[in-house]
Design an enzyme around this catalytic site. Sequence first.
Site, mmCIF file in Angstrom:
data_model
loop_
_atom_site.group_PDB
_atom_site.id
_atom_site.type_symbol
_atom_site.label_atom_id
_atom_site.label_comp_id
_atom_site.label_asym_id
_atom_site.label_seq_id
_atom_site.Cartn_x
_atom_site.Cartn_y
_atom_site.Cartn_z
ATOM 1 N N CYS A 192 6.609 -4.732 4.120
ATOM 2 C CA CYS A 192 7.209 -3.648 3.326
ATOM 3 C C CYS A 192 8.727 -3.566 3.461
ATOM 4 C CB CYS A 192 6.581 -2.313 3.716
ATOM 5 S SG CYS A 192 4.795 -2.309 3.519
ATOM 6 N N CYS A 194 9.079 1.307 7.772
ATOM 7 C CA CYS A 194 8.123 0.625 8.638
ATOM 8 C C CYS A 194 7.579 -0.569 7.864
ATOM 9 C CB CYS A 194 6.983 1.559 9.023
ATOM 10 S SG CYS A 194 6.066 2.181 7.594
ATOM 11 N N HIS A 220 4.954 1.908 -4.454
ATOM 12 C CA HIS A 220 5.449 0.979 -3.442
ATOM 13 C C HIS A 220 5.060 -0.466 -3.761
ATOM 14 C CE1 HIS A 220 6.414 -0.883 0.289
ATOM 15 N NE2 HIS A 220 5.232 -0.761 0.862
#
Length: 436
Positions: free
Chosen positions: A99, A422, A392
């Site tokens: 991510c 994160c 996302h």
Amino acid sequence: MGQVLPLVTRQGDRIAIVSGLRTPFARQATAFHGIPAVDLGKMVVGELLARSEIPAEVIEQLVFGQVVQMPEAPNIAREIVLGTGMNVHTDAYSVSRACATSFQAVANVAESLMAGTIRAGIAGGADSSSVLPIGVSKKLARVLVDVNKARTMSQRLKLFSRLRLRDLMPVPPAVAEYSTGLRMGDTAEQMAKTYGITREQQDALAHRSHQRAAQSWSEGKLKEEVMTAFIPPYKQLLAEDNNICGNSSLADYAKLRPAFDRKHGTVTAANSTPLTDGAAAVILMTESRTKELGLVPLGYLRSYAFTAIDVWQDMLLGPAWSTPLALERAGLTMADLTLIDMHEAFAAQTLANIQLLGSERFACNVLGRAHATGEVDDSKFNVLGGSIAYGHPFAATGARIITQTLHELRRRGGGFGLVTACAAGGLGAAMVLEAE
């Protein structure tokens, strides 16, 4: 405070972020259904160059990321160069840091700028949760390899006879950590329990995210940084993110059942970020190169830090680990920040990191620091909403956050912004940005 690490070239140039752009973000299997990440990447990079009016030959390097890898285009960066009319000699390579992938892409281009090997580059990422590499079982894969080497029909038939019906079933991409078998949502549940984060707190953060994102769109704050996507075969377009629920109420969130721990959990589809399709990119240059070209940068990259922790328990604490390092390298404290933008993978993860940034015990006992990083001021935090609302696309989120934060800093007259995320594998990323 530890050592300050200025991000400058040997000539003293700062690392300028000239401009940034993204596609609208679309929920899985909606507007971008059937469009692979490489095409989303071409879409955003092509439009970014067109809007900037920077000649394509000025860009000397493109670093791009993709988390959900497609075997037919393993180097998405090079395919984007070849598919957007950029100079064929433009260096291009791909990166992946889950991510935090486009954070890594930005850092890599920045390092090339500081080394003096380039003076301008593009960094970004794209992902599609709608176009997935559906695989085959390990047994079928092995048989197919052996069949390819078999010399006679009888040998091939004998190999195929080993297969059972279940071996022919398609295998979707893994959603769990390779090392632990834990899903991200399982880790979010761990964190909610470890840090005493209630369902009500998670739902409230998710509601806040959607309300602020909806307000940002209604006030026109995102128009400059989000392109209109014309969707092949070009009979439809998407101009805004399609996940934002501006009319929802807290009562609506309370109706959903837990998604991971069905009996005792608090993490739901509504207080988690959804699977999403999209792409984002930024142009970086040395400060002197922007002056040569008569460009006014959005801002500058002041510092960055990447960290890694164990994956078995509460592994989504990347912001709590990477933020103090990035601030230290920038020579700043939390009090110096104008804005803080943290990737909201889950409301539980976000709230846990906020809690630990202000924790003296965590700073002393875990980080080995004398004092807490600092309390997160709600008036500075995710002021335009976050990933729970926007969505996302794994490799694109970092570039979205960077561009969004710099635009908002400029609207506020400048200052410093922290962007942090994160990532799977216990990874974390943080960057300090500066706008004038």
